[in-house]
Design an enzyme around this catalytic site. Structure first.
Site, PDB file in Angstrom:
ATOM      1  N   LYS A  23      -2.286 -10.797  -4.539  1.00 33.45           N
ATOM      2  CA  LYS A  23      -2.510 -10.280  -3.116  1.00 33.45           C
ATOM      3  C   LYS A  23      -2.928  -8.670  -3.205  1.00 33.45           C
ATOM      4  O   LYS A  23      -3.683  -8.615  -2.170  1.00 33.45           O
ATOM      5  CB  LYS A  23      -1.029 -10.293  -2.473  1.00 33.45           C
ATOM      6  CG  LYS A  23      -0.847  -9.396  -1.479  1.00 33.45           C
ATOM      7  CD  LYS A  23       0.555  -9.716  -0.516  1.00 33.45           C
ATOM      8  CE  LYS A  23       1.840  -8.570  -1.259  1.00 33.45           C
ATOM      9  NZ  LYS A  23       1.468  -7.245  -0.577  1.00 33.45           N
ATOM     10  N   ASN A  24      -2.173  -7.937  -3.883  1.00 35.88           N
ATOM     11  CA  ASN A  24      -2.555  -6.573  -4.073  1.00 35.88           C
ATOM     12  C   ASN A  24      -3.837  -6.092  -4.535  1.00 35.88           C
ATOM     13  O   ASN A  24      -4.223  -4.748  -4.643  1.00 35.88           O
ATOM     14  CB  ASN A  24      -1.522  -5.711  -4.659  1.00 35.88           C
ATOM     15  CG  ASN A  24      -0.121  -5.701  -3.607  1.00 35.88           C
ATOM     16  OD1 ASN A  24      -0.280  -6.389  -2.394  1.00 35.88           O
ATOM     17  ND2 ASN A  24       0.836  -5.591  -4.212  1.00 35.88           N
ATOM     18  N   CYS A 119       7.822   1.115   7.162  1.00 33.03           N
ATOM     19  CA  CYS A 119       8.288  -0.318   7.195  1.00 33.03           C
ATOM     20  C   CYS A 119       9.611  -0.180   6.460  1.00 33.03           C
ATOM     21  O   CYS A 119      10.272   1.131   6.034  1.00 33.03           O
ATOM     22  CB  CYS A 119       7.391  -1.055   6.435  1.00 33.03           C
ATOM     23  SG  CYS A 119       7.362  -0.297   4.628  1.00 33.03           S
ATOM     24  N   ARG A 124       6.287   5.723   4.218  1.00 32.52           N
ATOM     25  CA  ARG A 124       4.954   5.049   3.832  1.00 32.52           C
ATOM     26  C   ARG A 124       3.925   6.136   4.542  1.00 32.52           C
ATOM     27  O   ARG A 124       2.990   5.958   5.251  1.00 32.52           O
ATOM     28  CB  ARG A 124       4.564   3.884   4.178  1.00 32.52           C
ATOM     29  CG  ARG A 124       5.726   2.853   3.956  1.00 32.52           C
ATOM     30  CD  ARG A 124       5.903   2.458   2.281  1.00 32.52           C
ATOM     31  NE  ARG A 124       4.744   1.836   1.746  1.00 32.52           N
ATOM     32  CZ  ARG A 124       4.576   0.546   1.719  1.00 32.52           C
ATOM     33  NH1 ARG A 124       5.265  -0.413   2.406  1.00 32.52           N
ATOM     34  NH2 ARG A 124       3.502   0.041   1.051  1.00 32.52           N
ATOM     35  N   PRO A 125       4.038   7.293   4.175  1.00 33.51           N
ATOM     36  CA  PRO A 125       3.047   8.520   4.677  1.00 33.51           C
ATOM     37  C   PRO A 125       1.581   8.180   4.245  1.00 33.51           C
ATOM     38  O   PRO A 125       1.281   7.269   3.358  1.00 33.51           O
ATOM     39  CB  PRO A 125       3.392   9.727   4.207  1.00 33.51           C
ATOM     40  CG  PRO A 125       4.181   9.592   2.910  1.00 33.51           C
ATOM     41  CD  PRO A 125       4.854   8.157   3.108  1.00 33.51           C
ATOM     42  N   ILE A 126       0.594   8.623   4.813  1.00 35.63           N
ATOM     43  CA  ILE A 126      -0.971   8.428   4.332  1.00 35.63           C
ATOM     44  C   ILE A 126      -1.619   9.875   4.103  1.00 35.63           C
ATOM     45  O   ILE A 126      -2.482  10.125   4.054  1.00 35.63           O
ATOM     46  CB  ILE A 126      -1.597   7.850   5.539  1.00 35.63           C
ATOM     47  CG1 ILE A 126      -1.215   8.534   6.718  1.00 35.63           C
ATOM     48  CG2 ILE A 126      -1.303   6.400   5.746  1.00 35.63           C
ATOM     49  CD1 ILE A 126      -2.376   8.083   8.035  1.00 35.63           C
ATOM     50  N   ASP A 127      -0.776  10.982   3.928  1.00 37.63           N
ATOM     51  CA  ASP A 127      -1.324  12.207   3.797  1.00 37.63           C
ATOM     52  C   ASP A 127      -2.259  12.345   2.735  1.00 37.63           C
ATOM     53  O   ASP A 127      -3.418  13.216   2.784  1.00 37.63           O
ATOM     54  CB  ASP A 127      -0.217  13.214   3.535  1.00 37.63           C
ATOM     55  CG  ASP A 127       0.649  12.787   2.496  1.00 37.63           C
ATOM     56  OD1 ASP A 127       1.242  11.731   2.302  1.00 37.63           O
ATOM     57  OD2 ASP A 127       0.951  13.678   1.442  1.00 37.63           O
ATOM     58  N   LEU A 128      -1.932  11.704   1.533  1.00 37.17           N
ATOM     59  CA  LEU A 128      -3.099  11.683   0.493  1.00 37.17           C
ATOM     60  C   LEU A 128      -4.474  10.814   0.853  1.00 37.17           C
ATOM     61  O   LEU A 128      -5.418  11.235   0.233  1.00 37.17           O
ATOM     62  CB  LEU A 128      -2.225  11.095  -0.936  1.00 37.17           C
ATOM     63  CG  LEU A 128      -1.084  11.815  -1.297  1.00 37.17           C
ATOM     64  CD1 LEU A 128      -0.226  11.026  -2.590  1.00 37.17           C
ATOM     65  CD2 LEU A 128      -1.389  13.284  -1.577  1.00 37.17           C
ATOM     66  N   ASP A 307       8.008  -3.283  -7.386  1.00 35.97           N
ATOM     67  CA  ASP A 307       7.695  -4.641  -6.692  1.00 35.97           C
ATOM     68  C   ASP A 307       8.644  -5.544  -7.355  1.00 35.97           C
ATOM     69  O   ASP A 307       8.995  -6.581  -6.745  1.00 35.97           O
ATOM     70  CB  ASP A 307       6.363  -5.198  -6.629  1.00 35.97           C
ATOM     71  CG  ASP A 307       5.703  -4.471  -5.587  1.00 35.97           C
ATOM     72  OD1 ASP A 307       4.153  -4.467  -5.475  1.00 35.97           O
ATOM     73  OD2 ASP A 307       6.107  -3.362  -4.800  1.00 35.97           O
ATOM     74  N   ARG A 399       4.450 -13.488   2.987  1.00 35.82           N
ATOM     75  CA  ARG A 399       3.358 -12.551   3.029  1.00 35.82           C
ATOM     76  C   ARG A 399       2.846 -12.459   1.847  1.00 35.82           C
ATOM     77  O   ARG A 399       1.657 -12.109   1.411  1.00 35.82           O
ATOM     78  CB  ARG A 399       3.876 -11.163   3.518  1.00 35.82           C
ATOM     79  CG  ARG A 399       4.227 -10.961   4.882  1.00 35.82           C
ATOM     80  CD  ARG A 399       4.465  -9.629   5.269  1.00 35.82           C
ATOM     81  NE  ARG A 399       3.548  -8.661   4.895  1.00 35.82           N
ATOM     82  CZ  ARG A 399       3.666  -7.576   5.003  1.00 35.82           C
ATOM     83  NH1 ARG A 399       4.828  -6.758   5.476  1.00 35.82           N
ATOM     84  NH2 ARG A 399       2.605  -6.584   4.577  1.00 35.82           N
TER      85      ARG A 399
HETATM   86  C1  EPZ Z   1       1.120  -0.548  -2.852  1.00 36.26           C
HETATM   87  O1  EPZ Z   1       1.409   0.227  -1.668  1.00 36.26           O
HETATM   88  C2  EPZ Z   1       1.211  -2.130  -2.821  1.00 36.26           C
HETATM   89  N1  EPZ Z   1       0.511  -2.657  -1.619  1.00 36.26           N
HETATM   90  C3  EPZ Z   1       2.758  -2.107  -2.702  1.00 36.26           C
HETATM   91  O2  EPZ Z   1       3.078  -3.648  -2.623  1.00 36.26           O
HETATM   92  C4  EPZ Z   1       3.668  -1.613  -4.118  1.00 36.26           C
HETATM   93  O3  EPZ Z   1       4.828  -1.387  -4.039  1.00 36.26           O
HETATM   94  C5  EPZ Z   1       2.858   0.056  -3.955  1.00 36.26           C
HETATM   95  O4  EPZ Z   1       1.564   0.015  -4.153  1.00 36.26           O
HETATM   96  C6  EPZ Z   1       3.419   0.655  -5.370  1.00 36.26           C
HETATM   97  O5  EPZ Z   1       3.020  -0.097  -6.240  1.00 36.26           O
HETATM   98  C7  EPZ Z   1      -0.559  -2.993  -1.856  1.00 36.26           C
HETATM   99  O6  EPZ Z   1      -1.264  -2.657  -2.830  1.00 36.26           O
HETATM  100  C8  EPZ Z   1      -1.145  -3.669  -0.542  1.00 36.26           C
HETATM  101  P1  EPZ Z   1       1.788   4.069  -2.765  1.00 36.26           P
HETATM  102  P2  EPZ Z   1       0.775   1.635  -1.353  1.00 36.26           P
HETATM  103  O7  EPZ Z   1       0.653   4.597  -1.704  1.00 36.26           O
HETATM  104  O8  EPZ Z   1      -0.468   1.580  -1.444  1.00 36.26           O
HETATM  105  C9  EPZ Z   1       3.789   7.539  -1.483  1.00 36.26           C
HETATM  106  C10 EPZ Z   1       4.207  -5.543  -2.114  1.00 36.26           C
HETATM  107  O9  EPZ Z   1       5.370  -5.904  -2.199  1.00 36.26           O
HETATM  108  N2  EPZ Z   1       2.683   8.260  -0.856  1.00 36.26           N
HETATM  109  O10 EPZ Z   1       1.389   3.858  -4.229  1.00 36.26           O
HETATM  110  O11 EPZ Z   1       1.291   1.812   0.101  1.00 36.26           O
HETATM  111  C11 EPZ Z   1       4.714   6.717  -0.806  1.00 36.26           C
HETATM  112  O12 EPZ Z   1       5.377   7.073   0.363  1.00 36.26           O
HETATM  113  C12 EPZ Z   1       3.828  -3.957  -1.521  1.00 36.26           C
HETATM  114  O13 EPZ Z   1       3.238  -6.224  -2.305  1.00 36.26           O
HETATM  115  C13 EPZ Z   1       2.557   9.304  -0.309  1.00 36.26           C
HETATM  116  O14 EPZ Z   1       3.352  10.083  -0.200  1.00 36.26           O
HETATM  117  O15 EPZ Z   1       1.937   2.397  -2.249  1.00 36.26           O
HETATM  118  C14 EPZ Z   1       5.346   5.943  -1.773  1.00 36.26           C
HETATM  119  O16 EPZ Z   1       6.570   6.628  -1.952  1.00 36.26           O
HETATM  120  C15 EPZ Z   1       5.060  -3.243  -1.263  1.00 36.26           C
HETATM  121  N3  EPZ Z   1       1.493   9.751   0.555  1.00 36.26           N
HETATM  122  C16 EPZ Z   1       4.480   6.166  -3.048  1.00 36.26           C
HETATM  123  O17 EPZ Z   1       3.531   7.143  -2.478  1.00 36.26           O
HETATM  124  C17 EPZ Z   1       0.442   8.903   0.617  1.00 36.26           C
HETATM  125  O18 EPZ Z   1      -0.680   9.260   1.287  1.00 36.26           O
HETATM  126  C18 EPZ Z   1       3.840   4.878  -3.484  1.00 36.26           C
HETATM  127  O19 EPZ Z   1       2.994   4.591  -2.385  1.00 36.26           O
HETATM  128  C19 EPZ Z   1       0.444   7.500  -0.003  1.00 36.26           C
HETATM  129  C20 EPZ Z   1       1.653   7.223  -0.517  1.00 36.26           C
END
Ligand code: EPZ
Length: 422
Positions: A23-24, A119, A124-128, A307, A399
């Protein structure tokens, strides 16, 4: 539709089960299809709710999608993108929709995507993501629940990620693929799904190197061409089935896996008291004695995957002794604890740690999924609990898992699914 998965626990699982495409990996790869004009063929695409949602997002942007769930094949036609707006109701439903912002901006020079809500597992921020796009020259405006990004032409940059975010690494990589010059992402995510995305973009004529390490180099090209691509197997689904053998005391062979993607789980399962044999694309697993307590700490790849934290916790609720599970990736990923407690589990939460005191037995009970992996964890607990467990809110499970009930039943589980019309 609301459904319930009902399980009569106590049956050791035996047999072989095939894992679907990841999926990912397919969600970012579907988004990356926006980078080129023409027809793209994607194979081993699982019939998951999130795949259908991403198809709706791409359709809203003007692409044509044709998914054949029997063949697990998805055809995408991306020649004419009508609108660069990813609608709120879809982005709210699935955070991964936000992955279209990078490719859309690189392809059309603009993108308007609704802010992904938080969620259950964290804000789940998007700042990066935005830090990277701005560094490459994008103007970013946030307002009225939307993010608007505009850029005449993105240029290569050196970008350091404060956290090795999977999504941020992927969005920046996709935007950089068509930028002028070279982009270097430092402290990049190393997940196998990031590597698969890089391979996909390179199969379209991209120049990406270093994926799978903490430093990824992307040399921008003027355009990308169409491709026919097969996504990697889903290591999280594979791990979930491996844990189903461990928790029920059975013997299971998981097919269509890349064992190297499961190193942390294999190590932990051996510590717990399982025999794990790896072959080319298979993993055989059986539990050889009582479940031993172990400590687990989730980390970005190649650490133990967040996960699989809740499915692993389900196993450890049956262990002899006390296990400490530390969740370092998300700030609120213990919602399954209350539901496991309803089954008799003894778990204490101290900030980012869950202290699990193993019990000889858990008892079936009505429980509720809070996110897709928590739902899987509750199903696993139900497989080993005494009596009947009814898992509700299984739309979360749909999902990320295709035919979970049927696959577990094929391994001998006493499990059924009933849909509730209301
Ligand atoms: C991906 O989510 C996966 N989803 C998630 O799988 C998985 O748990 C996660 O990576 C970690 O491995 C998909 O690939 C579609 P992150 P993502 O950005 O990209 C912080 C599942 O069950 N962060 O690596 O959203 C954030 O808050 C799902 O299949 C920032 O601070 O994960 C979190 O604490 C759930 N700023 C950490 O990084 C940002 O701009 C990890 O988030 C982005 C993230």
């Amino acid at each position: 539709m609301n459904g319930i998965i009902s399980i009569e626990g106590g049956v050791p699982l035996y047999g072989r089960v095939r894992v679907e495409g990841a999926k990912n990996a397919c969600l970012p790869i579907m988004a990356a299809s926006l980078l080129c004009e023409g027809q793209i063929t994607l194979r081993d695409i699982p019939a998951l709710e999130d795949v259908y949602t991403m198809c709706k997002v791409l359709t809203a942007l003007g692409a044509h999608t044709d998914y054949n769930p029997e063949e697990k094949k998805l055809l995408l036609e991306t020649s004419h993108l009508s609108g660069a707006v990813a609608p709120y109701e879809l982005v709210r439903k699935m955070r991964a929709s936000f992955l279209v912002i990078g490719p859309l901006l690189a392809r059309t020079g603009q993108a308007r995507v609704s802010l992904p809500g938080g969620c259950a597992i964290g804000i789940r921020p998007i700042d990066l993501h935005l830090k990277g796009l701005k560094a490459m020259g994008a103007e970013v405006i946030i307002g009225h629940g939307f993010i608007e990004t505009i850029a005449d032409k993105l240029h290569g940059e050196r970008i350091y990620l404060d956290f090795p975010s999977v999504g941020a690494t992927e969005n920046i990589m996709m935007a950089a693929a068509l930028a002028e010059g070279t982009t270097i992402i430092e402290n990049a995510a190393e997940e196998p799904e990031v590597v698969d995305l890089a391979r996909f973009i390179n199969s379209m004529g991209g120049h990406i190197s270093g994926a799978g390490t903490d430093t990824i180099r992307i040399h921008g090209v003027s355009s990308l061409s169409c491709t026919d691509y097969t996504v990697i197997p889903d290591r999280i689904e594979a791990g979930t089935f491996m844990l189903s053998a461990a928790i029920t005391g059975g013997t299971v062979t998981v097919e269509n896996v890349i064992p190297a993607h499961l190193t942390p789980l294999i190590a932990k399962l051996k510590e717990v008291g399982c025999e794990v044999v790896e072959e080319e694309a298979l993993i055989h697993i059986r539990r050889t004695g009582p479940i031993r307590a172990v400590d687990v700490k989730t980390l970005p790849y190649p650490g133990f995957p967040t996960d699989l934290q809740s499915p692993m916790m389900a196993l450890l609720t049956f262990a002899k002794g006390t296990s400490v599970i530390t969740e370092t990736v998300f700030e609120n990923r213990f919602m399954h604890v209350d539901e496991l407690r309803r089954m008799g589990a003894q778990i204490k939460i101290e900030s980012h740690c869950a202290v699990v005191s193993g019990r000889d037995k858990l008892y079936g009970a009505p429980v509720k999924s809070t996110d897709l992996r928590a739902g899987a964890a509750l199903v696993l607990a139900g497989l080993a609990a005494e009596g009947r467990t009814d898992v509700g809110a299984i739309y979360h499970i749909d999902r990320g898992y295709w035919n979970l009930t049927e696959k577990l039943a094929s391994l001998g589980a006493n499990i059924t699914r009933t849909e509730q019309s209301h």
